[in-house]
Design a protein around this motif. Structure first.
Motif, mmCIF file in Angstrom:
data_model
loop_
_atom_site.group_PDB
_atom_site.id
_atom_site.type_symbol
_atom_site.label_atom_id
_atom_site.label_comp_id
_atom_site.label_asym_id
_atom_site.label_seq_id
_atom_site.Cartn_x
_atom_site.Cartn_y
_atom_site.Cartn_z
ATOM 1 N N ALA A 68 1.133 -1.049 -0.335
ATOM 2 C CA ALA A 68 0.290 0.334 -0.156
ATOM 3 C C ALA A 68 1.170 0.914 -0.566
ATOM 4 C CB ALA A 68 -1.194 0.145 1.262
ATOM 5 N N PRO A 69 0.480 2.364 -0.771
ATOM 6 C CA PRO A 69 1.696 3.343 -1.133
ATOM 7 C C PRO A 69 0.981 4.201 0.656
ATOM 8 C CG PRO A 69 0.011 3.490 -2.985
ATOM 9 C CD PRO A 69 -0.789 1.993 -1.387
ATOM 10 N N ALA A 70 0.899 4.032 1.341
ATOM 11 C CA ALA A 70 0.981 4.924 2.617
ATOM 12 C C ALA A 70 1.293 4.190 3.282
ATOM 13 C CB ALA A 70 -0.373 5.057 3.208
ATOM 14 N N SER A 71 1.840 2.803 3.280
ATOM 15 C CA SER A 71 3.098 1.891 3.951
ATOM 16 C C SER A 71 3.699 2.598 3.620
ATOM 17 C CB SER A 71 2.522 0.304 4.268
ATOM 18 O OG SER A 71 1.140 -0.106 4.419
ATOM 19 N N ASN A 72 4.393 2.192 2.470
ATOM 20 C CA ASN A 72 5.404 2.770 1.907
ATOM 21 C C ASN A 72 6.621 4.122 2.554
ATOM 22 O OD1 ASN A 72 5.978 -0.146 0.886
ATOM 23 N ND2 ASN A 72 5.188 0.983 -1.568
ATOM 24 N N PHE A 73 5.230 4.901 2.358
ATOM 25 C CA PHE A 73 5.355 6.480 2.806
ATOM 26 C C PHE A 73 6.256 6.196 4.284
ATOM 27 C CE2 PHE A 73 3.930 10.424 4.611
ATOM 28 C CZ PHE A 73 5.203 10.978 4.146
ATOM 29 N N ALA A 74 5.187 5.433 5.527
ATOM 30 C CA ALA A 74 5.446 5.550 6.305
ATOM 31 C C ALA A 74 6.623 4.508 6.774
ATOM 32 C CB ALA A 74 4.316 4.630 6.855
ATOM 33 N N VAL A 75 7.078 3.938 6.000
ATOM 34 C CA VAL A 75 8.630 3.149 6.356
ATOM 35 C C VAL A 75 9.536 3.989 6.205
ATOM 36 C CG1 VAL A 75 9.911 1.063 5.756
ATOM 37 C CG2 VAL A 75 7.754 0.620 6.341
ATOM 38 N N VAL A 76 9.533 4.766 4.463
ATOM 39 C CA VAL A 76 10.588 5.686 4.119
ATOM 40 C C VAL A 76 10.445 6.943 5.068
ATOM 41 C CG1 VAL A 76 11.138 7.374 2.512
ATOM 42 C CG2 VAL A 76 10.398 4.640 1.971
ATOM 43 N N GLN A 77 9.378 7.664 5.436
ATOM 44 C CA GLN A 77 9.700 9.011 6.368
ATOM 45 C C GLN A 77 9.991 8.561 7.799
ATOM 46 O OE1 GLN A 77 9.330 11.437 4.195
ATOM 47 N NE2 GLN A 77 9.529 10.700 2.786
ATOM 48 N N ALA A 78 9.141 6.906 8.599
ATOM 49 C CA ALA A 78 9.093 7.513 9.294
ATOM 50 C C ALA A 78 10.677 6.780 10.356
ATOM 51 C CB ALA A 78 8.153 6.797 9.916
ATOM 52 N N LEU A 79 10.756 5.434 9.596
ATOM 53 C CA LEU A 79 11.997 4.871 10.461
ATOM 54 C C LEU A 79 13.137 5.721 10.270
ATOM 55 C CD1 LEU A 79 12.426 1.186 8.866
ATOM 56 C CD2 LEU A 79 11.226 2.117 10.976
ATOM 57 N N PRO A 80 13.373 6.547 9.610
ATOM 58 C CA PRO A 80 14.780 7.620 9.707
ATOM 59 C C PRO A 80 14.546 8.565 10.989
ATOM 60 C CG PRO A 80 14.260 7.036 8.186
ATOM 61 C CD PRO A 80 13.097 6.417 7.863
ATOM 62 N N ARG A 81 13.086 9.047 11.084
ATOM 63 C CA ARG A 81 13.408 9.440 12.567
ATOM 64 C C ARG A 81 12.867 8.930 14.154
ATOM 65 N NH1 ARG A 81 11.902 11.696 7.328
ATOM 66 N NH2 ARG A 81 11.706 14.089 7.094
ATOM 67 N N ILE A 82 12.275 8.319 13.831
ATOM 68 C CA ILE A 82 12.390 7.138 15.010
ATOM 69 C C ILE A 82 13.431 6.926 15.269
ATOM 70 C CG2 ILE A 82 11.625 5.055 15.880
ATOM 71 C CD1 ILE A 82 9.167 5.186 13.304
ATOM 72 N N GLU A 105 16.374 8.883 15.682
ATOM 73 C CA GLU A 105 16.821 9.752 16.226
ATOM 74 C C GLU A 105 16.412 10.505 16.941
ATOM 75 O OE1 GLU A 105 16.721 11.952 12.563
ATOM 76 O OE2 GLU A 105 18.226 11.332 11.508
ATOM 77 N N VAL A 106 15.430 9.572 17.861
ATOM 78 C CA VAL A 106 14.400 10.445 18.227
ATOM 79 C C VAL A 106 14.083 9.115 20.175
ATOM 80 C CG1 VAL A 106 12.460 11.416 17.129
ATOM 81 C CG2 VAL A 106 11.822 9.590 17.789
ATOM 82 N N GLY A 107 13.906 9.840 21.212
ATOM 83 C CA GLY A 107 14.069 8.705 22.352
ATOM 84 C C GLY A 107 12.839 7.944 21.726
ATOM 85 N N PRO A 108 12.325 6.642 22.495
ATOM 86 C CA PRO A 108 11.100 5.637 22.670
ATOM 87 C C PRO A 108 10.346 6.594 22.859
ATOM 88 C CG PRO A 108 13.586 5.589 24.705
ATOM 89 C CD PRO A 108 13.651 6.860 23.987
ATOM 90 N N THR A 109 9.969 7.179 24.123
ATOM 91 C CA THR A 109 8.859 7.334 23.828
ATOM 92 C C THR A 109 8.094 8.498 22.616
ATOM 93 O OG1 THR A 109 9.023 7.957 26.624
ATOM 94 C CG2 THR A 109 7.004 9.308 24.886
ATOM 95 N N GLU A 110 9.133 9.569 21.540
ATOM 96 C CA GLU A 110 8.828 9.686 20.879
ATOM 97 C C GLU A 110 8.265 8.898 19.887
ATOM 98 O OE1 GLU A 110 11.108 10.960 22.717
ATOM 99 O OE2 GLU A 110 10.276 12.913 23.850
ATOM 100 N N GLY A 111 9.740 7.549 20.184
ATOM 101 C CA GLY A 111 9.787 7.008 18.872
ATOM 102 C C GLY A 111 8.200 6.180 18.575
ATOM 103 N N LEU A 112 7.935 6.250 19.935
ATOM 104 C CA LEU A 112 6.779 4.794 19.729
ATOM 105 C C LEU A 112 5.364 5.169 19.502
ATOM 106 C CD1 LEU A 112 7.386 3.449 23.285
ATOM 107 C CD2 LEU A 112 7.077 2.053 21.045
ATOM 108 N N LEU A 113 5.819 6.755 19.381
ATOM 109 C CA LEU A 113 4.469 7.959 19.465
ATOM 110 C C LEU A 113 4.186 8.177 18.153
ATOM 111 C CD1 LEU A 113 2.008 9.735 19.910
ATOM 112 C CD2 LEU A 113 3.364 11.951 20.111
ATOM 113 N N MET A 114 5.582 8.741 17.099
ATOM 114 C CA MET A 114 5.277 8.310 16.029
ATOM 115 C C MET A 114 4.749 7.207 15.070
ATOM 116 S SD MET A 114 8.827 10.091 13.744
ATOM 117 C CE MET A 114 8.932 10.516 15.314
ATOM 118 N N GLU A 115 5.373 6.546 15.487
ATOM 119 C CA GLU A 115 5.710 4.973 15.338
ATOM 120 C C GLU A 115 4.088 4.313 15.411
ATOM 121 O OE1 GLU A 115 6.319 -0.363 15.706
ATOM 122 O OE2 GLU A 115 6.977 1.407 17.129
#
Length: 103
Positions: A46-60, A62-72
């Motif tokens: 699904a395009p939204a899944s690919n977008f989420a993986v490409v955009q979120a993984l590098p950012r997760i 770089e942030v702390g666990p709490t922010e990473g879980l929220l972003m995920e």
């Protein structure tokens, strides 16, 4: 990577895979076919899944666990809320979904 850049060290392909520089090793002349196979497999997501993986993984990473879980969780909610994702879930629940197969 810094070692390679500072010393000029060159790795053979298999050593590069073992060191984590690459994920795939193919024979000579097989790279384009493998790249197309992988691209075809990714394009089936699904395009939204690919977008989420490409955009979120590098950012997760770089942030702390709490922010990473929220972003995920936010990206999962976005990806799961698309019409395509809802249709796939309905197909799964109704026993109509295709089986996942290793490529």
């Amino acid at each position: 990577m810094a070692d390679m850049m500072l010393t000029g060290r060159v790795y053979e392909a298999a050593d590069g895979v073992a060191a984590g520089f690459a994920q795939y090793l193919v024979g000579e002349g097989e790279a384009k076919a493998e790249a197309l196979r992988l691209a075809h497999r990714v394009a089936q997501n699904a395009p939204a899944s690919n977008f989420a993986v490409v955009q979120a993984l590098p950012r997760i990473a770089e942030v702390g666990p709490t922010e990473g879980l929220l972003m995920e969780s936010l990206m999962a909610a976005i990806a799961q809320g698309t019409p395509d994702a809802k249709a796939r879930m309905a197909a799964f629940l109704e026993g109509r979904a295709n089986k996942v197969k290793e490529a």
